[in-house]
Design a protein around this motif. Structure first.
Motif, mmCIF file in Angstrom:
data_model
loop_
_atom_site.group_PDB
_atom_site.id
_atom_site.type_symbol
_atom_site.label_atom_id
_atom_site.label_comp_id
_atom_site.label_asym_id
_atom_site.label_seq_id
_atom_site.Cartn_x
_atom_site.Cartn_y
_atom_site.Cartn_z
ATOM 1 N N VAL A 30 0.912 -1.153 -0.044
ATOM 2 C CA VAL A 30 0.060 0.032 -0.103
ATOM 3 C C VAL A 30 0.840 1.281 -0.133
ATOM 4 C CG1 VAL A 30 -1.794 1.405 1.246
ATOM 5 C CG2 VAL A 30 -1.845 -1.164 0.992
ATOM 6 N N ILE A 31 1.827 1.333 1.021
ATOM 7 C CA ILE A 31 2.617 2.378 1.185
ATOM 8 C C ILE A 31 4.064 2.073 0.585
ATOM 9 C CG2 ILE A 31 3.831 4.077 2.555
ATOM 10 C CD1 ILE A 31 1.555 3.807 4.609
ATOM 11 N N LEU A 32 4.533 0.873 0.964
ATOM 12 C CA LEU A 32 5.965 0.387 0.705
ATOM 13 C C LEU A 32 5.797 -0.674 -0.370
ATOM 14 C CD1 LEU A 32 9.127 0.281 1.257
ATOM 15 C CD2 LEU A 32 8.390 -1.675 2.860
ATOM 16 N N ASN A 33 6.486 -0.514 -1.751
ATOM 17 C CA ASN A 33 6.239 -1.636 -2.699
ATOM 18 C C ASN A 33 7.139 -2.755 -2.197
ATOM 19 O OD1 ASN A 33 5.067 -0.157 -4.833
ATOM 20 N ND2 ASN A 33 6.857 0.700 -5.564
ATOM 21 N N ILE A 34 6.487 -3.948 -2.387
ATOM 22 C CA ILE A 34 6.911 -5.145 -1.982
ATOM 23 C C ILE A 34 6.608 -6.382 -3.290
ATOM 24 C CG2 ILE A 34 6.637 -4.701 0.505
ATOM 25 C CD1 ILE A 34 4.480 -6.694 0.296
ATOM 26 N N ASP A 35 7.349 -7.295 -3.111
ATOM 27 C CA ASP A 35 7.112 -8.538 -4.013
ATOM 28 C C ASP A 35 7.518 -9.676 -3.429
ATOM 29 O OD1 ASP A 35 7.455 -10.077 -6.138
ATOM 30 O OD2 ASP A 35 8.581 -8.976 -7.649
ATOM 31 N N TYR A 36 6.452 -10.351 -2.942
ATOM 32 C CA TYR A 36 6.697 -11.572 -2.299
ATOM 33 C C TYR A 36 7.465 -12.747 -3.159
ATOM 34 C CZ TYR A 36 3.450 -10.420 1.132
ATOM 35 O OH TYR A 36 2.620 -9.566 2.342
ATOM 36 N N GLY A 37 7.431 -12.608 -4.488
ATOM 37 C CA GLY A 37 8.097 -13.584 -5.214
ATOM 38 C C GLY A 37 9.414 -13.377 -5.368
ATOM 39 N N LEU A 38 10.127 -12.283 -4.995
ATOM 40 C CA LEU A 38 11.597 -12.150 -4.894
ATOM 41 C C LEU A 38 12.114 -12.947 -3.662
ATOM 42 C CD1 LEU A 38 12.156 -8.348 -5.945
ATOM 43 C CD2 LEU A 38 12.458 -10.220 -7.464
ATOM 44 N N ASP A 191 -3.951 -4.396 0.797
ATOM 45 C CA ASP A 191 -4.125 -4.971 -0.512
ATOM 46 C C ASP A 191 -4.320 -6.491 -0.325
ATOM 47 O OD1 ASP A 191 -1.455 -5.191 0.666
ATOM 48 O OD2 ASP A 191 -0.675 -5.979 -1.238
ATOM 49 N N SER A 192 -4.528 -7.043 0.736
ATOM 50 C CA SER A 192 -4.887 -8.355 0.982
ATOM 51 C C SER A 192 -6.290 -8.720 1.358
ATOM 52 C CB SER A 192 -3.988 -8.923 2.143
ATOM 53 O OG SER A 192 -2.747 -8.976 1.948
ATOM 54 N N VAL A 193 -6.839 -9.371 0.468
ATOM 55 C CA VAL A 193 -8.287 -9.883 0.599
ATOM 56 C C VAL A 193 -8.524 -10.258 1.910
ATOM 57 C CG1 VAL A 193 -10.276 -11.086 -0.322
ATOM 58 C CG2 VAL A 193 -8.505 -10.055 -1.999
ATOM 59 N N GLN A 194 -7.926 -11.062 2.502
ATOM 60 C CA GLN A 194 -8.529 -11.824 3.807
ATOM 61 C C GLN A 194 -8.232 -10.732 4.685
ATOM 62 O OE1 GLN A 194 -5.547 -12.475 2.099
ATOM 63 N NE2 GLN A 194 -3.765 -12.812 3.209
ATOM 64 N N HIS A 195 -7.288 -9.710 4.727
ATOM 65 C CA HIS A 195 -7.276 -8.903 5.965
ATOM 66 C C HIS A 195 -8.564 -7.953 5.755
ATOM 67 C CE1 HIS A 195 -2.812 -9.189 5.678
ATOM 68 N NE2 HIS A 195 -3.196 -10.249 6.197
ATOM 69 N N VAL A 196 -8.879 -7.413 4.536
ATOM 70 C CA VAL A 196 -10.195 -6.543 4.343
ATOM 71 C C VAL A 196 -11.295 -7.313 4.901
ATOM 72 C CG1 VAL A 196 -11.332 -5.432 2.622
ATOM 73 C CG2 VAL A 196 -8.876 -5.464 2.493
ATOM 74 N N ILE A 207 -11.169 -0.362 2.204
ATOM 75 C CA ILE A 207 -10.719 -0.181 0.889
ATOM 76 C C ILE A 207 -9.750 -1.215 0.640
ATOM 77 C CG2 ILE A 207 -9.624 1.155 -1.156
ATOM 78 C CD1 ILE A 207 -10.547 3.646 0.353
ATOM 79 N N HIS A 208 -10.005 -2.277 -0.346
ATOM 80 C CA HIS A 208 -9.315 -3.372 -1.005
ATOM 81 C C HIS A 208 -8.489 -2.728 -2.181
ATOM 82 C CE1 HIS A 208 -8.067 -7.317 -3.229
ATOM 83 N NE2 HIS A 208 -7.298 -7.072 -2.154
ATOM 84 N N LEU A 209 -7.303 -2.453 -1.886
ATOM 85 C CA LEU A 209 -6.291 -1.905 -2.950
ATOM 86 C C LEU A 209 -5.781 -2.884 -3.875
ATOM 87 C CD1 LEU A 209 -5.513 1.096 -3.368
ATOM 88 C CD2 LEU A 209 -3.021 0.363 -2.619
ATOM 89 N N ARG A 210 -6.438 -2.912 -5.094
ATOM 90 C CA ARG A 210 -6.234 -3.912 -6.122
ATOM 91 C C ARG A 210 -4.836 -3.710 -6.903
ATOM 92 N NH1 ARG A 210 -11.596 -2.687 -9.191
ATOM 93 N NH2 ARG A 210 -10.608 -0.576 -9.003
ATOM 94 N N PRO A 211 -4.232 -4.833 -7.407
ATOM 95 C CA PRO A 211 -2.954 -4.703 -8.030
ATOM 96 C C PRO A 211 -2.875 -3.447 -9.035
ATOM 97 C CG PRO A 211 -3.580 -6.910 -8.038
ATOM 98 C CD PRO A 211 -4.651 -5.947 -7.464
ATOM 99 N N GLY A 212 -1.791 -2.659 -8.961
ATOM 100 C CA GLY A 212 -1.615 -1.762 -9.830
ATOM 101 C C GLY A 212 -2.495 -0.211 -9.370
ATOM 102 N N GLU A 213 -3.175 -0.426 -8.329
ATOM 103 C CA GLU A 213 -3.989 1.014 -7.903
ATOM 104 C C GLU A 213 -3.060 1.520 -6.948
ATOM 105 O OE1 GLU A 213 -8.790 0.159 -8.190
ATOM 106 O OE2 GLU A 213 -7.678 -0.486 -6.393
ATOM 107 N N GLU A 214 -3.240 3.004 -6.770
ATOM 108 C CA GLU A 214 -2.697 3.691 -5.841
ATOM 109 C C GLU A 214 -3.388 4.413 -4.912
ATOM 110 O OE1 GLU A 214 0.563 4.766 -5.415
ATOM 111 O OE2 GLU A 214 1.412 3.690 -7.261
ATOM 112 N N ILE A 215 -3.066 4.484 -3.618
ATOM 113 C CA ILE A 215 -4.214 4.974 -2.454
ATOM 114 C C ILE A 215 -4.591 6.385 -2.857
ATOM 115 C CG2 ILE A 215 -3.242 3.635 -0.597
ATOM 116 C CD1 ILE A 215 -1.537 5.962 0.078
ATOM 117 N N HIS A 216 -3.962 7.277 -3.677
ATOM 118 C CA HIS A 216 -4.544 8.581 -3.974
ATOM 119 C C HIS A 216 -5.813 8.395 -4.808
ATOM 120 C CE1 HIS A 216 -1.531 8.100 -7.182
ATOM 121 N NE2 HIS A 216 -2.367 8.907 -7.874
ATOM 122 N N GLU A 217 -5.630 7.268 -5.736
ATOM 123 C CA GLU A 217 -6.761 7.019 -6.599
ATOM 124 C C GLU A 217 -8.138 6.492 -6.062
ATOM 125 O OE1 GLU A 217 -3.721 5.692 -10.366
ATOM 126 O OE2 GLU A 217 -4.751 4.033 -8.902
#
Length: 224
Positions: A30-38, A191-196, A207-217
């Motif tokens: 949401v604030i910090l970009n992360i990538d679990y895949g890495l 950004d995690s469905v289960q948390h929302v 607000i469930h932030l979907r992939p590619g969305e920004e909080i200001h949007e």
């Protein structure tokens, strides 16, 4: 319209922002970009089998849960990883792999939150741990400054500090009790469905932030 992810479907519900008193932001994704895949790839390279089953955005091995709720220390966590891997990588190799998911924090997100903070009380509620905290706070200090980050929020709650993690209801209740605010007057952004879903079950607006969305949007009305 509904948004479906991870075999779960959520309706995009309007937020009653005129009733809000507290905005709760997730950190990673949401604030910090992360990538679990890495981190999954880095652990696999070190010899951890079934990396996606052991650690992902949706679920994780008990070892990771224990670290994120402060029930074990970092040394015990590293030893647990070594047991799972069947050999003994160095502390640095383990930490580097574990921190691989941490990326950048775009300044415009923090600037938006500062504007939100002019109107509402704000906080962070993040599932995280001592190793990640040390690394992303070092990066934030280098790139933006921790003072600027911290001043955007009335409080920052890390799961390893409070002993509770999302989606457990106790994590949300801890925050609500700290601010002495009713659930329906709090907005939770994650950004995690289960948390929302867990937050909604307790009566929080979400607000469930979907992939590619920004909080200001998705939350522009908070500063309009």
């Amino acid at each position: 319209m509904p948004f479906c992810s991870q075999e779960i479907c959520l309706e995009l519900k309007p937020v009653q922002h005129n009733q809000l008193d507290l905005i709760i932001f997730d950190l990673g994704g949401v604030i910090l970009n992360i990538d679990y895949g890495l981190t999954q790839k880095a652990f696999a390279a070190l010899g951890l089998a079934d990396t996606e089953q052991n650690y992902s955005q949706a679920a994780q091995n008990e070892l990771f849960d224990a670290l994120e709720t402060g029930r074990i220390d970092t040394a015990t966590f590293r030893d647990g990883l070594r047991q799972m891997m069947g050999h003994s990588p160095s502390d640095q190799a383990l930490d580097d792999s574990w921190n691989a998911l941490l990326l950048d924090l775009p300044l415009h997100r923090l600037e938006f939150i500062h504007r939100v903070h002019e109107r509402y009380r704000t906080c962070v509620l993040s599932n995280t741990n001592a190793i990640h905290i040390a690394e992303f706070e070092r990066r934030i200090e280098d790139e933006i400054g921790m003072q600027y980050f911290r001043s955007a929020f009335d409080a920052v709650f890390y799961s390893s500090d409070i002993g509770q993690r999302k989606p457990d209801k106790e994590a949300f209740q801890y925050v609500l009790e700290h601010f002495e605010v009713e659930a329906q007057k709090a907005l939770f952004i994650d950004d995690s469905v289960q948390h929302v879903q867990a937050a909604e079950a307790l009566g929080l607006q979400t607000i469930h932030l979907r992939p590619g969305e920004e909080i200001h949007e998705r939350a522009a009305y908070l500063i309009s």
